[in-house]
Motif scaffolding. Structure first.
Motif, PDB file in Angstrom:
ATOM      1  N   ILE A 357       1.008  -1.519  -0.001  1.00  0.00           N
ATOM      2  CA  ILE A 357      -0.105  -0.105   0.144  1.00  0.00           C
ATOM      3  C   ILE A 357       1.474   0.752  -0.073  1.00  0.00           C
ATOM      4  N   THR A 358       1.982   1.122   0.694  1.00  0.00           N
ATOM      5  CA  THR A 358       2.762   2.227   0.854  1.00  0.00           C
ATOM      6  C   THR A 358       3.307   2.682  -0.962  1.00  0.00           C
ATOM      7  N   ALA A 359       3.931   1.461  -0.910  1.00  0.00           N
ATOM      8  CA  ALA A 359       4.777   1.343  -2.571  1.00  0.00           C
ATOM      9  C   ALA A 359       3.640   2.080  -3.268  1.00  0.00           C
ATOM     10  N   ALA A 360       2.257   1.227  -3.281  1.00  0.00           N
ATOM     11  CA  ALA A 360       1.326   1.960  -4.616  1.00  0.00           C
ATOM     12  C   ALA A 360       1.460   3.932  -4.232  1.00  0.00           C
ATOM     13  N   GLY A 361       1.430   4.340  -3.253  1.00  0.00           N
ATOM     14  CA  GLY A 361       1.336   5.539  -3.383  1.00  0.00           C
ATOM     15  C   GLY A 361       2.608   6.563  -3.673  1.00  0.00           C
ATOM     16  N   ILE A 362       3.663   5.824  -3.533  1.00  0.00           N
ATOM     17  CA  ILE A 362       4.812   5.929  -4.435  1.00  0.00           C
ATOM     18  C   ILE A 362       5.168   6.284  -6.033  1.00  0.00           C
ATOM     19  N   VAL A 363       4.726   4.780  -6.802  1.00  0.00           N
ATOM     20  CA  VAL A 363       4.595   4.641  -8.123  1.00  0.00           C
ATOM     21  C   VAL A 363       3.448   4.588  -9.104  1.00  0.00           C
ATOM     22  N   LEU A 364       3.092   6.117  -7.798  1.00  0.00           N
ATOM     23  CA  LEU A 364       1.821   6.617  -8.328  1.00  0.00           C
ATOM     24  C   LEU A 364       1.761   7.279 -10.040  1.00  0.00           C
ATOM     25  N   PRO A 365       2.815   7.851 -10.234  1.00  0.00           N
ATOM     26  CA  PRO A 365       3.453   8.247 -10.935  1.00  0.00           C
ATOM     27  C   PRO A 365       3.394   7.538 -12.575  1.00  0.00           C
ATOM     28  N   LEU A 366       3.778   6.303 -12.118  1.00  0.00           N
ATOM     29  CA  LEU A 366       4.156   5.581 -13.415  1.00  0.00           C
ATOM     30  C   LEU A 366       2.976   5.243 -13.847  1.00  0.00           C
ATOM     31  N   ALA A 367       1.742   5.206 -13.109  1.00  0.00           N
ATOM     32  CA  ALA A 367       0.472   4.563 -13.327  1.00  0.00           C
ATOM     33  C   ALA A 367       0.005   5.061 -14.724  1.00  0.00           C
ATOM     34  N   SER A 368       0.495   6.653 -14.009  1.00  0.00           N
ATOM     35  CA  SER A 368      -0.477   7.941 -14.595  1.00  0.00           C
ATOM     36  C   SER A 368       0.366   8.402 -16.015  1.00  0.00           C
ATOM     37  N   GLY A 369       1.433   7.750 -16.334  1.00  0.00           N
ATOM     38  CA  GLY A 369       2.236   7.418 -16.961  1.00  0.00           C
ATOM     39  C   GLY A 369       1.682   7.153 -18.750  1.00  0.00           C
ATOM     40  N   GLY A 370       1.248   6.068 -18.499  1.00  0.00           N
ATOM     41  CA  GLY A 370       0.877   5.702 -19.886  1.00  0.00           C
ATOM     42  C   GLY A 370       2.008   4.490 -20.421  1.00  0.00           C
ATOM     43  N   THR A 371       3.165   4.222 -20.317  1.00  0.00           N
ATOM     44  CA  THR A 371       3.420   3.105 -20.205  1.00  0.00           C
ATOM     45  C   THR A 371       3.250   1.831 -20.205  1.00  0.00           C
ATOM     46  N   VAL A 372       2.723   1.335 -18.951  1.00  0.00           N
ATOM     47  CA  VAL A 372       2.592   0.455 -18.716  1.00  0.00           C
ATOM     48  C   VAL A 372       0.699   0.256 -18.183  1.00  0.00           C
ATOM     49  N   ALA A 373       0.941  -1.547 -18.518  1.00  0.00           N
ATOM     50  CA  ALA A 373      -0.608  -1.290 -17.513  1.00  0.00           C
ATOM     51  C   ALA A 373      -0.825  -1.722 -16.329  1.00  0.00           C
ATOM     52  N   PRO A 374      -1.742  -0.547 -16.074  1.00  0.00           N
ATOM     53  CA  PRO A 374      -1.570  -0.528 -14.194  1.00  0.00           C
ATOM     54  C   PRO A 374      -2.392  -1.398 -13.896  1.00  0.00           C
ATOM     55  N   GLU A 375      -2.904  -2.418 -14.613  1.00  0.00           N
ATOM     56  CA  GLU A 375      -3.025  -3.845 -13.842  1.00  0.00           C
ATOM     57  C   GLU A 375      -1.755  -4.618 -13.518  1.00  0.00           C
ATOM     58  N   LEU A 376      -0.891  -4.706 -14.142  1.00  0.00           N
ATOM     59  CA  LEU A 376       0.303  -5.455 -14.325  1.00  0.00           C
ATOM     60  C   LEU A 376       1.331  -4.234 -13.346  1.00  0.00           C
ATOM     61  N   LEU A 377       1.014  -2.942 -13.311  1.00  0.00           N
ATOM     62  CA  LEU A 377       1.868  -2.235 -12.097  1.00  0.00           C
ATOM     63  C   LEU A 377       1.337  -3.156 -10.507  1.00  0.00           C
ATOM     64  N   VAL A 378      -0.322  -2.989 -10.102  1.00  0.00           N
ATOM     65  CA  VAL A 378      -0.890  -3.345  -9.050  1.00  0.00           C
ATOM     66  C   VAL A 378      -0.121  -5.203  -9.008  1.00  0.00           C
ATOM     67  N   LEU A 379       0.142  -5.756  -9.894  1.00  0.00           N
ATOM     68  CA  LEU A 379       0.770  -6.944  -9.370  1.00  0.00           C
ATOM     69  C   LEU A 379       2.213  -6.822 -10.100  1.00  0.00           C
ATOM     70  N   ALA A 380       3.076  -5.771 -10.295  1.00  0.00           N
ATOM     71  CA  ALA A 380       4.342  -5.485  -9.983  1.00  0.00           C
ATOM     72  C   ALA A 380       4.384  -5.554  -7.894  1.00  0.00           C
ATOM     73  N   VAL A 381       4.006  -4.351  -7.714  1.00  0.00           N
ATOM     74  CA  VAL A 381       4.029  -4.042  -6.511  1.00  0.00           C
ATOM     75  C   VAL A 381       3.454  -5.504  -5.813  1.00  0.00           C
ATOM     76  N   GLY A 382       2.498  -5.608  -5.980  1.00  0.00           N
ATOM     77  CA  GLY A 382       2.090  -6.650  -5.164  1.00  0.00           C
ATOM     78  C   GLY A 382       3.380  -7.755  -5.372  1.00  0.00           C
ATOM     79  N   ALA A 383       3.872  -8.338  -6.602  1.00  0.00           N
ATOM     80  CA  ALA A 383       4.847  -9.333  -6.797  1.00  0.00           C
ATOM     81  C   ALA A 383       6.104  -9.046  -5.441  1.00  0.00           C
ATOM     82  N   GLY A 384       6.800  -7.449  -5.689  1.00  0.00           N
ATOM     83  CA  GLY A 384       7.706  -6.865  -4.785  1.00  0.00           C
ATOM     84  C   GLY A 384       7.234  -7.053  -3.168  1.00  0.00           C
TER      85      GLY A 384
END
Length: 436
Positions: A357-384
């Motif tokens: 949850i903490t990482a989600a707030g930090i990497v939020l700009p990556l989700a808004s950048g549109g370079t990668v699907a936000p669903e995959l960012l969710v899973l990458a954060v969960g995996a990390g």
């Protein structure tokens, strides 16, 4: 300096427990205080952090673990665990049985919080290890790997749901992609990795299940399964109702039943009545055994609380913030950056949910950048957030104490299993990013 002091604190903790044979609870509290002072906190702030870490951890787990131990004891002493194990194993006696337990863990882990699913699986894990003669760590890893994967990757677990909301990700797609990653993660980190633990010495778990005498009359398989999984069924049923209707407005008391503590309490009472009647044991007799079943949990809870104190000191001292800030300027693939930040938080904070949850707030700009699907960012954060669980994670101590392992054995089994899940999750996300 924060990195160095944290590293030295972990080394000191391992030295006290592994080499000097200190009790983990004493070592954890001492190292937590020393780390707080070393990281620049005042004496008052350090003690306050230790106290809040202990209280916060026990507040979440004490009731669940206590009721889970009682339910596990009833399932074991009435012979229900034996009935379930015999049915699951059939004629199999080798390592192939871990595949069946892996599937059971996956099904239980989807609707339940990790700690609840853990205590639900425990009596079956103990019974299987006893019947097959396989090392308890091997059987436990094959089963618990499924719980870790569902906890980190799949809605409706808290972290994936909250991260998806933060990133604006579609929950349906997140669940679909998560299932695609979950299958290889569970298979490799569960049954396949468990095979490498075949040579680990047999251990005695914390729950007093081996001492139970098998009753003359065994309960039916249907009753055994229903009683063992009643909390699972209650929680899953209420979750489904919540998704399709306003449960609170229609039947307000159902929300109470949908609470994990209440579901486990009802499970204990129903199991005592139903299984006791089928085996000729009174509720009074089974209630009389609860104290024996709860006694080992006292040590488990204190050790977990010590881990919570150490974690809280690292949080309150700002160590995690320092590490994450250092990683923010790292130039790499967005999924790798998200994974690294969540992993750094996991290693320093201990809690997978808090790290995610903490990482989600930090990497939020990556989700808004549109370079990668936000669903995959969710899973990458969960995996990390599952990476390298070690001595500051309450889950580490839960696994260690519940299954009677040493610190070294827990690092060899639990920590490696969690890291394998995490790395496979990252690799899977990178692979999916090529086609999504």
């Amino acid at each position: 300096m924060p990195l160095l002091i944290t590293f030295l604190a972990v080394v000191a903790l391992l030295a006290l427990i592994v080499f000097l044979k200190w009790h983990p609870f004493i070592a954890l509290v001492l190292v937590a205080i020393g780390a707080g002072l070393g990281l620049g906190m005042t004496a008052e702030a350090t003690i306050a952090s230790v106290t809040s870490g202990v209280g916060g951890t026990l507040g979440d787990l004490a009731l669940i673990l206590g009721l889970g131990a009682a339910l596990g004891g009833v399932v074991a002493e009435t012979g229900a665990a034996q009935v379930i194990t015999d049915k699951l194993l059939g004629r199999h006696r080798g390592s192939s049985v871990v595949w069946g337990l892996c599937l059971v863990g996956f099904l239980i882990g989807i609707p339940l919080f990790y700690s609840v699913a853990f205590v639900m699986m425990a009596p079956i894990i103990f019974a299987t290890a006893k019947k097959t003669g396989l090392p308890l760590a091997m059987v436990a890893v094959a089963s618990v790997a499924s719980l870790s994967v569902t906890h980190g990757f799949l809605p409706p677990h808290p972290a994936p749901v909250l991260i998806a909301g933060t990133f604006g990700a579609d929950l349906g797609k997140t669940l679909l992609y998560g299932l695609m990653l979950a299958v290889p993660s569970v298979v490799i980190a569960g049954p396949l990795f468990a095979q490498t633990l075949r040579g680990m010495p047999q251990t005695t778990g914390a729950a007093v299940l081996d001492e139970a005498e098998t009753p003359t009359h065994l309960p039916s398989f249907t009753s055994s399964v229903l009683c063992a999984l009643l909390p699972v069924l209650l929680l899953a049923g209420i979750a489904v109702l919540r998704s399709v209707s306003d449960v609170a407005a229609i039947v307000p008391w159902l929300l109470l039943v949908g609470d994990a503590t209440v579901a486990l309490l009802l499970g204990v009472i129903v199991a005592m009545v139903v299984l006791g009647r089928q085996t000729g044991q009174s509720v009074g007799h089974l209630m009389g055994r609860v104290g024996t079943q709860l006694a080992p949990m006292a040590a488990v809870l204190l050790i977990i609380a010590g881990g919570g104190a150490f974690k809280q000191v690292l949080v309150d001292s700002g160590t995690s913030t320092y590490i994450v800030t250092t990683l923010e300027g790292f130039n790499a693939h967005p999924l790798v950056i998200a994974w690294l930040i969540a992993a750094a938080l996991r290693i320093t904070l201990g809690s997978a949910t808090v790290a995610a949850i903490t990482a989600a707030g930090i990497v939020l700009p990556l989700a808004s950048g549109g370079t990668v699907a936000p669903e995959l960012l969710v899973l990458a954060v969960g995996a990390g957030s599952l990476t390298c669980s070690h001595v500051n994670d309450t889950g580490f101590w839960l696994f260690k104490e519940y299954f009677g392992l040493t610190v070294t054995q827990t690092l060899r089994s639990w920590t490696v299993m969690e890291t394998v899940v995490s790395v496979i999750g990252l690799v899977g996300c990178l692979g999916l990013s090529l086609v999504v």
